[in-house]
Design an enzyme around this catalytic site. Sequence first.
Site, PDB file in Angstrom:
ATOM      1  N   SER A   1       0.826  -1.210   0.000  1.00  0.00           N
ATOM      2  CA  SER A   1       0.000   0.000   0.000  1.00  0.00           C
ATOM      3  C   SER A   1       0.860   1.261   0.000  1.00  0.00           C
ATOM      4  O   SER A   1       1.973   1.277   0.544  1.00  0.00           O
ATOM      5  CB  SER A   1      -0.852  -0.047   1.278  1.00  0.00           C
ATOM      6  OG  SER A   1      -1.279   1.227   1.636  1.00  0.00           O
TER       7      SER A   1
ATOM      8  N   TYR B   1      -1.938  -0.059  10.340  1.00  0.00           N
ATOM      9  CA  TYR B   1      -2.138  -0.727   9.043  1.00  0.00           C
ATOM     10  C   TYR B   1      -0.864  -0.631   8.207  1.00  0.00           C
ATOM     11  O   TYR B   1      -0.375  -1.622   7.650  1.00  0.00           O
ATOM     12  CB  TYR B   1      -3.317  -0.081   8.303  1.00  0.00           C
ATOM     13  CG  TYR B   1      -3.440  -0.486   6.848  1.00  0.00           C
ATOM     14  CD1 TYR B   1      -3.826  -1.767   6.485  1.00  0.00           C
ATOM     15  CD2 TYR B   1      -3.150   0.425   5.819  1.00  0.00           C
ATOM     16  CE1 TYR B   1      -3.936  -2.140   5.141  1.00  0.00           C
ATOM     17  CE2 TYR B   1      -3.259   0.061   4.478  1.00  0.00           C
ATOM     18  CZ  TYR B   1      -3.649  -1.220   4.145  1.00  0.00           C
ATOM     19  OH  TYR B   1      -3.750  -1.582   2.823  1.00  0.00           O
TER      20      TYR B   1
HETATM   21  N1  LIG Z   1      -8.541  -0.805  -1.841  1.00  0.00           N
HETATM   22  C1  LIG Z   1      -7.465  -0.020  -1.749  1.00  0.00           C
HETATM   23  O1  LIG Z   1      -7.534   1.183  -1.949  1.00  0.00           O
HETATM   24  C2  LIG Z   1      -6.117  -0.617  -1.395  1.00  0.00           C
HETATM   25  C3  LIG Z   1      -4.998   0.254  -1.381  1.00  0.00           C
HETATM   26  C4  LIG Z   1      -3.751  -0.266  -1.068  1.00  0.00           C
HETATM   27  C5  LIG Z   1      -3.607  -1.620  -0.787  1.00  0.00           C
HETATM   28  N2  LIG Z   1      -4.704  -2.437  -0.798  1.00  0.00           N
HETATM   29  C6  LIG Z   1      -4.516  -3.849  -0.490  1.00  0.00           C
HETATM   30  O2  LIG Z   1      -5.065  -4.636  -1.545  1.00  0.00           O
HETATM   31  C7  LIG Z   1      -5.580  -5.865  -1.003  1.00  0.00           C
HETATM   32  C8  LIG Z   1      -7.042  -6.026  -1.401  1.00  0.00           C
HETATM   33  O3  LIG Z   1      -7.777  -4.931  -0.881  1.00  0.00           O
HETATM   34  P1  LIG Z   1      -9.338  -4.737  -1.101  1.00  0.00           P
HETATM   35  O4  LIG Z   1      -9.597  -3.291  -1.084  1.00  0.00           O
HETATM   36  O5  LIG Z   1      -9.790  -5.571  -2.233  1.00  0.00           O
HETATM   37  O6  LIG Z   1      -9.898  -5.344   0.281  1.00  0.00           O
HETATM   38  P2  LIG Z   1     -11.109  -6.354   0.572  1.00  0.00           P
HETATM   39  O7  LIG Z   1     -11.309  -6.335   2.042  1.00  0.00           O
HETATM   40  O8  LIG Z   1     -12.257  -6.010  -0.309  1.00  0.00           O
HETATM   41  O9  LIG Z   1     -10.514  -7.749   0.124  1.00  0.00           O
HETATM   42  C9  LIG Z   1      -9.726  -8.573   0.974  1.00  0.00           C
HETATM   43  C10 LIG Z   1     -10.308  -9.977   0.934  1.00  0.00           C
HETATM   44  O10 LIG Z   1      -9.492 -10.822   1.761  1.00  0.00           O
HETATM   45  C11 LIG Z   1     -10.340 -11.735   2.421  1.00  0.00           C
HETATM   46  N3  LIG Z   1      -9.706 -12.214   3.648  1.00  0.00           N
HETATM   47  C12 LIG Z   1      -9.407 -11.467   4.748  1.00  0.00           C
HETATM   48  N4  LIG Z   1      -8.911 -12.254   5.706  1.00  0.00           N
HETATM   49  C13 LIG Z   1      -8.882 -13.518   5.203  1.00  0.00           C
HETATM   50  C14 LIG Z   1      -8.474 -14.771   5.751  1.00  0.00           C
HETATM   51  N5  LIG Z   1      -7.998 -14.850   7.008  1.00  0.00           N
HETATM   52  N6  LIG Z   1      -8.555 -15.877   4.985  1.00  0.00           N
HETATM   53  C15 LIG Z   1      -9.062 -15.786   3.723  1.00  0.00           C
HETATM   54  N7  LIG Z   1      -9.470 -14.622   3.159  1.00  0.00           N
HETATM   55  C16 LIG Z   1      -9.383 -13.506   3.892  1.00  0.00           C
HETATM   56  C17 LIG Z   1     -11.585 -10.909   2.740  1.00  0.00           C
HETATM   57  O11 LIG Z   1     -12.726 -11.726   3.013  1.00  0.00           O
HETATM   58  C18 LIG Z   1     -11.728 -10.057   1.505  1.00  0.00           C
HETATM   59  O12 LIG Z   1     -12.628 -10.622   0.569  1.00  0.00           O
HETATM   60  C19 LIG Z   1      -5.358  -5.789   0.510  1.00  0.00           C
HETATM   61  O13 LIG Z   1      -4.130  -6.420   0.790  1.00  0.00           O
HETATM   62  C20 LIG Z   1      -5.235  -4.302   0.773  1.00  0.00           C
HETATM   63  O14 LIG Z   1      -4.499  -4.029   1.926  1.00  0.00           O
HETATM   64  C21 LIG Z   1      -5.950  -1.965  -1.101  1.00  0.00           C
END
Ligand SMILES: NC(=O)c1ccc[n+]([C@@H]2O[C@H](COP(=O)([O-])OP(=O)(O)OC[C@H]3O[C@@H](n4cnc5c(N)ncnc54)[C@H](O)[C@@H]3O)[C@@H](O)[C@H]2O)c1
Length: 314
Positions: free
Chosen positions: A127, A152
């Site tokens: 991130s 985070y």
């Molecule tokens: N959305 C953003 O703006 C953003 C920005 C920077 C980084 N990220 C990173 O990208 C990745 C995806 O983010 P997102 O926005 O799609 O989030 P999200 O919460 O929509 O997706 C994460 C998924 O991981 C699953 N998950 C969580 N814990 C779990 C476990 N113990 N076992 C199995 N599955 C599990 C959740 O159920 C969820 O569906 C994450 O690592 C997040 O930190 C996102």
Amino acid sequence: MHILVTGGAGFIGMHVCSRLIKENHEITIVDNFDPYYDPARKKQQLDQVKQAGHFQFFNLDLKDENECRKVFEANQYDAVIHLAALPGVAYSVKNPLAYVQYDIEMTINVLKSAGEAGISHVIFSSSSSVYGNKDKKPLSEEMADGKVVSPYAASKYGAESFCHSYQHMYGFQLSILRFFTVYGPFARPDMAIPKFAEKLEDGLPIEIFGRGTSRDYTFIDDIVDGVEAVLHSKHENETFNIGYGEPVTMERLLNSFQTFYPDMELIQRPWRTGDVITTWSDISKAQSELGYSPKVSIEEGIERMVHWVKSCRV
Ligand SMILES: NC(=O)c1ccc[n+]([C@@H]2O[C@H](COP(=O)([O-])OP(=O)(O)OC[C@H]3O[C@@H](n4cnc5c(N)ncnc54)[C@H](O)[C@@H]3O)[C@@H](O)[C@H]2O)c1
């Protein structure tokens, strides 16, 4: 390629999986519909992936080392895209230890299982928050120094270090992607743009935290382009910023919304602990080494976001 996507029922995961299935990759998804936000929404997101085509699905908790190993033993994968995480800066300020469990321990389980299974390429979703508050902008990859401002971000920075150590131990190709504030259809409901879009569509005022902020908002299609580009890349161990490459002020973001909601009302709230002031990605490395080229401006992205919210109400 046979690709394992962790967190494939999440916001970014559903878009990544849909694209890769359409491009004829074999996809296996693991997700446990974690309740950080409504699991029904995650099931809906997985249904969207089903519309793209067939995939294998495991509903299990990757925080459990044995469960995690089962997924890696089920098939021989060419790559793993590790998106599963506990996201959210504000929630991490109140629940820091959960981030050690999810974003560090779970990532170690995935890295260890990937190494033992002989997977050749591990892609880790990091991130922009790992940069903390830096005076110098734009933010280039070597500027992350661990001086972060939220639990985070600390967990993502720590997880990146574990990625490097497991890359060293097992020799797989490692790609760390630092995503910059991602938005678009099905955007995570705890984030500002989807919150604004839903509230404005309901005729409600929107809350603004702090003043003078700007963000490098990146449309989901551009993020998927970045993931796809790195999947086909050849290097040993590299980190890439995946952003749009431009800081958008709160005023410009609000102007984009005002085109659709001219009477919108704002509520000004104080600054929130853990938030950074500005993000602005230097994407020159991803451009030159991956051929990454983001295409969706904030004005176009907000228009697409508003149309999506309206289409969900009919
Ligand atoms: N959305 C953003 O703006 C953003 C920005 C920077 C980084 N990220 C990173 O990208 C990745 C995806 O983010 P997102 O926005 O799609 O989030 P999200 O919460 O929509 O997706 C994460 C998924 O991981 C699953 N998950 C969580 N814990 C779990 C476990 N113990 N076992 C199995 N599955 C599990 C959740 O159920 C969820 O569906 C994450 O690592 C997040 O930190 C996102």
